[in-house]
Scaffold this active site. Structure first.
Site, PDB file in Angstrom:
ATOM      1  N   TYR A  70      -0.974  -3.460  -7.214  1.00 20.35           N
ATOM      2  CA  TYR A  70      -0.951  -4.186  -5.952  1.00 20.35           C
ATOM      3  C   TYR A  70      -2.324  -4.139  -5.284  1.00 20.35           C
ATOM      4  CZ  TYR A  70      -0.299  -5.224  -1.058  1.00 20.35           C
ATOM      5  OH  TYR A  70      -0.457  -5.761   0.196  1.00 20.35           O
ATOM      6  N   HIS A 108     -11.426  -2.027  10.753  1.00 17.70           N
ATOM      7  CA  HIS A 108     -10.353  -2.931  10.348  1.00 17.70           C
ATOM      8  C   HIS A 108     -10.269  -4.045  11.391  1.00 17.70           C
ATOM      9  CE1 HIS A 108      -5.779  -3.384   9.374  1.00 17.70           C
ATOM     10  NE2 HIS A 108      -6.507  -4.183   8.615  1.00 17.70           N
ATOM     11  N   SER A 149      -2.090  -4.568  10.165  1.00 15.68           N
ATOM     12  CA  SER A 149      -1.765  -5.603   9.189  1.00 15.68           C
ATOM     13  C   SER A 149      -0.533  -6.387   9.629  1.00 15.68           C
ATOM     14  CB  SER A 149      -1.499  -4.974   7.813  1.00 15.68           C
ATOM     15  OG  SER A 149      -2.670  -4.371   7.321  1.00 15.68           O
ATOM     16  N   LYS A 205      -9.595  -1.868   1.187  1.00 15.12           N
ATOM     17  CA  LYS A 205      -9.354  -0.770   2.123  1.00 15.12           C
ATOM     18  C   LYS A 205     -10.052   0.524   1.684  1.00 15.12           C
ATOM     19  CE  LYS A 205      -6.359  -3.444   4.291  1.00 15.12           C
ATOM     20  NZ  LYS A 205      -6.724  -4.199   5.500  1.00 15.12           N
ATOM     21  N   ARG A 257       1.339 -12.333  -0.815  1.00 12.08           N
ATOM     22  CA  ARG A 257      -0.049 -12.570  -0.424  1.00 12.08           C
ATOM     23  C   ARG A 257      -0.652 -13.810  -1.052  1.00 12.08           C
ATOM     24  NH1 ARG A 257      -2.382  -8.647   3.297  1.00 12.08           N
ATOM     25  NH2 ARG A 257      -0.736  -7.075   3.467  1.00 12.08           N
ATOM     26  N   CYS A 276      -0.198  -8.567  11.971  1.00 10.34           N
ATOM     27  CA  CYS A 276      -0.054  -8.750  13.416  1.00 10.34           C
ATOM     28  C   CYS A 276      -0.899  -9.907  13.929  1.00 10.34           C
ATOM     29  CB  CYS A 276      -0.426  -7.467  14.156  1.00 10.34           C
ATOM     30  SG  CYS A 276       0.833  -6.177  14.065  1.00 10.34           S
ATOM     31  N   ARG A 312       0.845  -1.191   0.000  1.00  9.98           N
ATOM     32  CA  ARG A 312       0.000   0.000   0.000  1.00  9.98           C
ATOM     33  C   ARG A 312       0.886   1.250   0.000  1.00  9.98           C
ATOM     34  NH1 ARG A 312      -1.730   0.555   4.548  1.00  9.98           N
ATOM     35  NH2 ARG A 312      -1.322  -1.409   5.620  1.00  9.98           N
ATOM     36  N   ASP A 359     -10.423  -9.575   8.353  1.00  5.84           N
ATOM     37  CA  ASP A 359      -9.840  -8.260   8.094  1.00  5.84           C
ATOM     38  C   ASP A 359     -10.792  -7.081   8.294  1.00  5.84           C
ATOM     39  OD1 ASP A 359      -7.524  -6.760   7.350  1.00  5.84           O
ATOM     40  OD2 ASP A 359      -8.391  -6.427   5.379  1.00  5.84           O
TER      41      ASP A 359
END
Length: 639
Positions: free
Chosen positions: A253, A282, A304, A262, A423, A306, A103, A329
């Protein structure tokens, strides 16, 4: 079938830039796939505006079918965008341009009439970290410098998609325009995409979020790999909440190009939620059932990388417990007519970080991702499979590995085989523990909200907020080590309030006021803070994590049920002695270190939070949150 270009209409993001001398190109354009008759008048008008601006060679109206996927997979194979992974069923590997791997927070903007509608305006916020504002004039100039003719020679894809179950009153509809077949196929995994969405749009109020994306066309002389077109030098992501519009340029991406994720679900979603009185967050959502058969649902906000996916797909080590996944998410949460906070996962798939995912850490994810999946920037193996850091290396015996850059790899090189932010994009329906109610149009009832992050020192394994206002303060004060999901380098402790720092769609101070107002709308959940990542003085993790995190969920479950298994502390409610079930854990768990509250650490923590609020929020900070900080400082001083 012909889709005729029409004159651009003023208003919104996709219109004639005021600072750009734009020559209209009005011509008949071939619809290569699909039927323009399925589009509502408003959608058709939006598509025509985008056609005139971007000037594609042809238009493809996506129907969401398997036949369409085979067509696009064949096209991407020919272009070199994806490679087949014959070891698995319908799985593919994409390698991006090395400059397009995460991002781009510094190039992401919100456009509002006044700056303070987007970000707190304070004398000390230099620079501000709670989002980036852009004026209408600068926004139009940015579009005018990039988009006119950017799709020449390419196909424009029109993706109708639903965030949330199609037809649910909690769901919202979007139309993404893109010139990337990779985006089309990823959006078909991550959202409910295709003709059924248009049926709902025709039968409903016709409202949709407008999402325009292009991989871009670099300025003359700039070279990019043809298999992954992008324009990293001029990448920009723009949002205009007042018009429910998103415009993204230059990056393929996922976080920048899958605009339902997002951009829609959080940035635009949070502004819609504020207007309509709900929350777009989130957060993962999981259901947990105890040995007595009672079940609650929990939402949890972590930055993200974590551990959101690991928690959402946990295999509990505590006997008799069962965890089921609603989402890993995003959570959209709204009070029902009885005042119960209900949540849906607006997504349809998992866009998870691959490195660190293994049979040891997340067997459920490993059972989910090796069918119908697009892998991005992982390594490939000579038997037609994939590899990344954290996977069992024994499987590499007698195999050669090609890294994410397309070069032969060995461990001796000292370089990672997969990009740290590589990913997997995989359908949620394939998850073996997907919750039976995950697509319930009414949503699932939320009993607890968890905040957390990577805190190697000072922060205990778990503590509970005293009340809702204290819980909002805990969310506002969240800090965590930075991750590979964004541009930040190195492991530094960053403020990440509500794990939403890169995703706020409006002023953070107003966001806090909105959260505080939830207490008046219905029965609010209990709030907790967790930290799986505390380390000893020798640098070793004090808590085993993964399946043993069920022991923390067990304590949370019992607190939700009203059990008096806590003791007060200066920072909140800690598990009372013996309340945390650690029986059966291998090795000794040093609970005294796990729950130690060093006075010097918490004095410094309070100062860091105070400095952050002063510099980044200033006068926009709601008084109840400021009072919570004052109370924390006083309690810590008396430790």
């Amino acid at each position: 079938m012909l889709l005729k270009g029409v004159q651009l209409l003023r208003g919104g993001l996709v219109g004639p830039p005021k600072s750009y001398n734009f020559r209209l190109v009005c011509r008949s354009l071939s619809v290569q796939y699909g039927d323009a008759k399925v589009l509502t008048p408003a959608v058709k008008q939006y598509v025509e505006k985008c056609v005139d601006l971007c000037q594609p060679e042809r238009v493809h109206i996506c129907d969401g079918s398997a036949g369409e996927s085979k067509l696009l997979q064949g096209l991407m194979l020919k272009q070199g965008t994806i490679l087949p992974l014959p070891k698995y069923d319908n799985c593919w590997l994409a390698r991006t341009n090395p400059a397009d791997v995460a991002r781009v927070e510094s190039k992401t903007f919100i456009c509002t009439e006044r700056r303070e509608q987007t970000v707190p305006v304070t004398p000390k916020a230099t620079p501000g970290t709670l989002g980036n504002w852009i004026s209408e004039a600068d926004l139009q100039a940015a579009i005018g410098e990039r988009f006119p003719g950017c799709m020449k020679g390419r196909t424009m894809y029109v993706i109708p998609f639903s965030m949330g179950p199609v037809g649910s009153p909690l769901s919202k509809i979007g139309i993404e325009i893109t010139d990337s077949p990779y985006v089309v196929e990823s959006m078909k995994i991550m959202t409910r995409a295709g003709n059924p969405v248009l049926d709902v749009l025709r039968e409903g109020d016709g409202q949709f979020v407008k999402c325009l994306h292009s991989v871009g066309t670099p300025k003359s002389g700039v070279q990019v790999q043809s298999s992954w077109p992008c324009d990293p030098e001029r990448t920009i992501i723009l949002h205009k909440p007042a018009d429910n519009e998103i415009v993204s340029y230059g990056s393929g991406y996922g976080g920048n190009s899958l605009l339902g994720k997002k951009c829609f679900a959080l940035r635009i979603g949070s502004t819609i939620a504020k207007r309509e009185g709900w929350l777009a967050e989130h957060m993962l959502i999981l259901g947990i059932t105890n040995p007595e058969g009672k079940k609650i649902y929990v939402a949890a906000a972590f930055p993200s990388a974590c551990g959101k996916t690991n928690l959402a797909m946990m295999t509990p080590s505590l006997p008799g417990y069962k965890v089921e996944c609603v989402g890993d998410d995003i959570a959209w949460m709204k009070f029902d007519s009885k005042g119960v906070l209900r949540a849906i996962n607006p997504e349809n798939g998992f866009f998870g970080v691959a490195p660190g995912t293994s049979r040891a850490t997340n067997p459920i994810a490993m059972d989910t991702i090796f069918r119908n999946t697009v892998f991005t920037n992982v390594a490939s193996t000579s038997d037609g499979g994939v590899y990344w850091e954290g996977m069992e290396s024994a499987q590499l015996k007698d195999l050669t590995v090609t890294d994410w850059l397309g070069k032969l790899w060995s461990k001796e090189s000292g370089k990672p085989a997969a990009h740290p932010n590589s990913r997997f994009c995989t359908p949620a329906t394939q998850c073996p523990i997907i919750d039976p109610a995950w697509e319930d149009s009414a949503g699932v009832p939320i009993s607890a909200i968890l905040f957390g992050g990577r805190r190697p020192a000072g922060v205990p394994l778990v503590y509970e907020a005293r009340d809702w206002t204290h819980g909002v303060f805990i969310g506002a004060a969240m800090r965590s080590e930075s991750t590979a999901a964004a541009e930040h380098k190195g492991k530094v402790i960053m403020h990440d309030p509500f794990a939403m720092r890169p995703f706020f769609g409006y002023n953070f101070g107003d966001y806090l006021s909105h959260w505080l107002s939830m207490e008046k709308r219905g029965t609010v959940p209990k709030v907790f803070h967790v930290n799986w990542f505390r380390k000893s003085s020798e640098g070793k993790f004090l808590w085993p994590g993964f399946g043993d995190n069920s022991r923390v969920l067990d304590w949370i479950f019992r607190r939700v049920q009203g059990e008096k298994c806590f003791e007060d502390s200066p920072i909140g409610r800690l598990p009372s002695k013996g309340a945390l079930n650690v029986s059966g854990i291998e090795g000794n768990i040093d609970l005294s270190q796990l729950f130690d509250l060093p006075k010097a650490f918490w004095q410094q923590e309070a100062l860091e939070i105070e400095r952050y609020f002063e510099e980044q929020v200033g006068g926009h900070l709601p008084r109840p949150v400021a009072e919570q900080l004052t109370e924390l400082k006083a309690r810590v001083a008396n430790m």
